[in-house]
Design a protein around this motif. Structure first.
Motif, PDB file in Angstrom:
ATOM      1  N   LYS A 176      32.982  -0.071 -10.815  1.00  0.00           N
ATOM      2  CA  LYS A 176      33.788  -0.026 -12.040  1.00  0.00           C
ATOM      3  C   LYS A 176      33.441  -1.120 -13.050  1.00  0.00           C
ATOM      4  CE  LYS A 176      37.686   1.773  -9.382  1.00  0.00           C
ATOM      5  NZ  LYS A 176      39.109   1.534  -9.008  1.00  0.00           N
ATOM      6  N   ALA A 177      32.563  -2.045 -12.717  1.00  0.00           N
ATOM      7  CA  ALA A 177      32.167  -3.060 -13.695  1.00  0.00           C
ATOM      8  C   ALA A 177      31.551  -2.349 -14.895  1.00  0.00           C
ATOM      9  CB  ALA A 177      31.172  -4.030 -13.081  1.00  0.00           C
ATOM     10  N   ASN A 178      32.034  -2.638 -16.105  1.00  0.00           N
ATOM     11  CA  ASN A 178      31.624  -1.803 -17.241  1.00  0.00           C
ATOM     12  C   ASN A 178      31.399  -2.566 -18.547  1.00  0.00           C
ATOM     13  OD1 ASN A 178      34.311  -2.418 -17.735  1.00  0.00           O
ATOM     14  ND2 ASN A 178      34.978  -0.293 -18.026  1.00  0.00           N
ATOM     15  N   ASP A 179      31.204  -3.889 -18.482  1.00  0.00           N
ATOM     16  CA  ASP A 179      30.969  -4.627 -19.722  1.00  0.00           C
ATOM     17  C   ASP A 179      29.489  -4.914 -19.962  1.00  0.00           C
ATOM     18  OD1 ASP A 179      30.722  -6.423 -17.656  1.00  0.00           O
ATOM     19  OD2 ASP A 179      31.898  -8.026 -18.598  1.00  0.00           O
ATOM     20  N   ASP A 180      28.614  -4.152 -19.300  1.00  0.00           N
ATOM     21  CA  ASP A 180      27.175  -4.199 -19.526  1.00  0.00           C
ATOM     22  C   ASP A 180      26.646  -2.824 -19.132  1.00  0.00           C
ATOM     23  OD1 ASP A 180      24.542  -5.073 -20.036  1.00  0.00           O
ATOM     24  OD2 ASP A 180      24.982  -7.076 -19.253  1.00  0.00           O
ATOM     25  N   HIS A 181      25.326  -2.652 -19.113  1.00  0.00           N
ATOM     26  CA  HIS A 181      24.802  -1.335 -18.758  1.00  0.00           C
ATOM     27  C   HIS A 181      23.336  -1.446 -18.342  1.00  0.00           C
ATOM     28  CE1 HIS A 181      23.133  -1.648 -22.812  1.00  0.00           C
ATOM     29  NE2 HIS A 181      22.294  -0.671 -22.499  1.00  0.00           N
ATOM     30  N   GLY A 182      22.876  -0.435 -17.627  1.00  0.00           N
ATOM     31  CA  GLY A 182      21.458  -0.298 -17.352  1.00  0.00           C
ATOM     32  C   GLY A 182      20.970  -0.857 -16.037  1.00  0.00           C
ATOM     33  N   PHE A 183      21.850  -1.492 -15.236  1.00  0.00           N
ATOM     34  CA  PHE A 183      21.451  -2.031 -13.942  1.00  0.00           C
ATOM     35  C   PHE A 183      22.716  -2.202 -13.097  1.00  0.00           C
ATOM     36  CE2 PHE A 183      22.318  -5.435 -16.859  1.00  0.00           C
ATOM     37  CZ  PHE A 183      23.008  -6.391 -16.134  1.00  0.00           C
ATOM     38  N   TRP A 184      22.527  -2.267 -11.764  1.00  0.00           N
ATOM     39  CA  TRP A 184      23.672  -2.445 -10.868  1.00  0.00           C
ATOM     40  C   TRP A 184      24.284  -3.827 -11.070  1.00  0.00           C
ATOM     41  CZ3 TRP A 184      25.282  -5.829  -7.140  1.00  0.00           C
ATOM     42  CH2 TRP A 184      26.318  -5.394  -6.300  1.00  0.00           C
ATOM     43  N   PRO A 185      25.633  -3.957 -11.068  1.00  0.00           N
ATOM     44  CA  PRO A 185      26.612  -2.909 -10.794  1.00  0.00           C
ATOM     45  C   PRO A 185      27.079  -2.131 -12.019  1.00  0.00           C
ATOM     46  CG  PRO A 185      27.734  -4.998 -11.003  1.00  0.00           C
ATOM     47  CD  PRO A 185      26.266  -5.288 -11.180  1.00  0.00           C
ATOM     48  N   TYR A 186      26.347  -2.259 -13.126  1.00  0.00           N
ATOM     49  CA  TYR A 186      26.775  -1.617 -14.374  1.00  0.00           C
ATOM     50  C   TYR A 186      26.211  -0.211 -14.500  1.00  0.00           C
ATOM     51  CZ  TYR A 186      28.106  -6.403 -15.495  1.00  0.00           C
ATOM     52  OH  TYR A 186      28.663  -7.652 -15.465  1.00  0.00           O
ATOM     53  N   THR A 187      26.399   0.592 -13.464  1.00  0.00           N
ATOM     54  CA  THR A 187      25.926   1.973 -13.490  1.00  0.00           C
ATOM     55  C   THR A 187      26.914   2.846 -14.260  1.00  0.00           C
ATOM     56  OG1 THR A 187      27.030   2.356 -11.362  1.00  0.00           O
ATOM     57  CG2 THR A 187      24.702   1.722 -11.313  1.00  0.00           C
ATOM     58  N   SER A 188      26.425   3.947 -14.812  1.00  0.00           N
ATOM     59  CA  SER A 188      27.283   4.822 -15.607  1.00  0.00           C
ATOM     60  C   SER A 188      26.635   6.188 -15.735  1.00  0.00           C
ATOM     61  CB  SER A 188      27.509   4.221 -17.008  1.00  0.00           C
ATOM     62  OG  SER A 188      26.262   4.065 -17.701  1.00  0.00           O
ATOM     63  N   TRP A 189      27.422   7.152 -16.192  1.00  0.00           N
ATOM     64  CA  TRP A 189      26.873   8.446 -16.588  1.00  0.00           C
ATOM     65  C   TRP A 189      26.583   8.378 -18.083  1.00  0.00           C
ATOM     66  CZ3 TRP A 189      29.921  12.859 -18.911  1.00  0.00           C
ATOM     67  CH2 TRP A 189      29.083  13.941 -19.205  1.00  0.00           C
ATOM     68  N   GLY A 190      25.298   8.447 -18.441  1.00  0.00           N
ATOM     69  CA  GLY A 190      24.891   8.429 -19.844  1.00  0.00           C
ATOM     70  C   GLY A 190      24.624   9.836 -20.328  1.00  0.00           C
ATOM     71  N   ILE A 191      25.061  10.149 -21.559  1.00  0.00           N
ATOM     72  CA  ILE A 191      25.003  11.529 -22.050  1.00  0.00           C
ATOM     73  C   ILE A 191      23.859  11.772 -23.030  1.00  0.00           C
ATOM     74  CG2 ILE A 191      27.497  11.731 -21.727  1.00  0.00           C
ATOM     75  CD1 ILE A 191      27.700  11.717 -24.855  1.00  0.00           C
ATOM     76  N   ASN A 192      22.969  10.798 -23.195  1.00  0.00           N
ATOM     77  CA  ASN A 192      21.804  10.986 -24.057  1.00  0.00           C
ATOM     78  C   ASN A 192      22.188  11.379 -25.491  1.00  0.00           C
ATOM     79  OD1 ASN A 192      18.957  10.710 -23.938  1.00  0.00           O
ATOM     80  ND2 ASN A 192      18.721  12.923 -24.189  1.00  0.00           N
TER      81      ASN A 192
END
Length: 286
Positions: A148-164
């Motif tokens: 659930k860490a969500n204040d960054d992106h692109g690497f663990w633990p900041y994984t996410s579903w990206g919609i392009n």
């Protein structure tokens, strides 16, 4: 329930295995090689607790069939996992069946850190018609991995579903059997100002109903009670982006809370025509 854990190489040779009734442990004293697979086999479909790597949380999941296989990730496919996962020359795996009292409690039914694109056996399972550039750190599975860490992106633990950047993007969560749900929570990716957010999203349930949810610019859980219903899948779609400069809204996690459906509810559901889950083609455009 009889359980078996195996490590199998690219040629199908069994490198290590363990079996047990109700519970089994496997300690593999070698480094993984590309092409290796972790295999779970059970004597009958049902719920199991799986701990397939010491760096990933154990999880209660549902096996719809009697054999599940996870390709040990390498390269880009390793990025959604902890840097410690699947590394080193000693690995402890375990699997156990569940007691009836363990599965009756209300819980997040959309949690499966062992999900991946190839999975058709271990539920819940997430899939989408779009994933940003086809990169593993933006895959649909990340929305149900428990991170659930969500204040960054692109690497663990900041994984996410990206919609392009695709407004027609849709994410489907399948449960593999009927479940009774009563609440949905969204964790938006919140790497502001890089990220945007959705002001409204829609969820369609396998019973044919659709509900819209208003969202705000926040990284906190945005939870919504819903009328309890029996479903086999839900689809997130109708993503209405906020009017801001960033073109990058994304979803860090979706939680779907509820319980197992009772036998009488399952029988009633099976007597009706249940729509199949949406089957959009995956788009990996840059």
């Amino acid at each position: 329930m009889e359980l078996m854990l195996k490590i199998v190489d690219a040629d199908g040779a069994v490198l290590a295995s363990s079996t047990g009734r109700a519970e089994t442990f496997l300690v593999y004293r070698q480094s993984y090689r590309e092409g290796d697979r972790v295999v779970v086999e059970i004597s009958e479909p049902g719920h199991v607790f799986l701990a397939l790597d010491g760096a990933i949380q154990p999880c209660l999941v549902y096996m719809k069939e009697c054999a599940y296989s996870l390709a040990v990730p390498f390269g880009d496919k390793r990025k959604p996992y902890s840097p410690n996962a699947f590394r080193g020359d000693i690995h402890r795996l375990s699997a156990r069946s569940t007691r009836p009292d363990e599965i009756v409690h209300r819980r997040n039914l959309a949690l499966n850190p062992w999900d991946d694109h190839a999975n058709r056996v271990l539920f819940p399972h997430a899939r989408a018609n779009v994933e940003t550039r086809g990169e593993a750190v933006f895959a649909a599975r990340n929305a149900i991995d428990g991170e659930k860490a969500n204040d960054d992106h692109g690497f663990w633990p900041y994984t996410s579903w990206g919609i392009n950047r695709d407004p027609q993007a849709a994410l489907t969560v399948e449960f593999g059997r009927p479940v009774r749900i009563d609440e949905i929570a969204f964790y938006l990716r919140a790497d502001f100002p890089h990220d945007s957010w959705w002001e409204k999203v829609s969820v369609t349930f396998s019973n044919g109903k659709t509900t819209c949810f208003p969202l705000v610019k926040s990284g906190a859980a945005q939870a919504f009670p819903i009328e309890p219903c029996i479903v086999e899948w839900v689809e997130l779609h109708g993503l209405i982006k906020a009017e801001d400069a960033s073109p990058y809204p994304a979803l860090t996690q979706i939680e779907i809370w509820g319980t197992e459906a009772q036998e009488t509810e399952t029988s009633r559901l099976r007597s009706k025509a249940i729509p199949e889950a949406p089957t959009g083609a995956l788009v990996d455009d840059a």
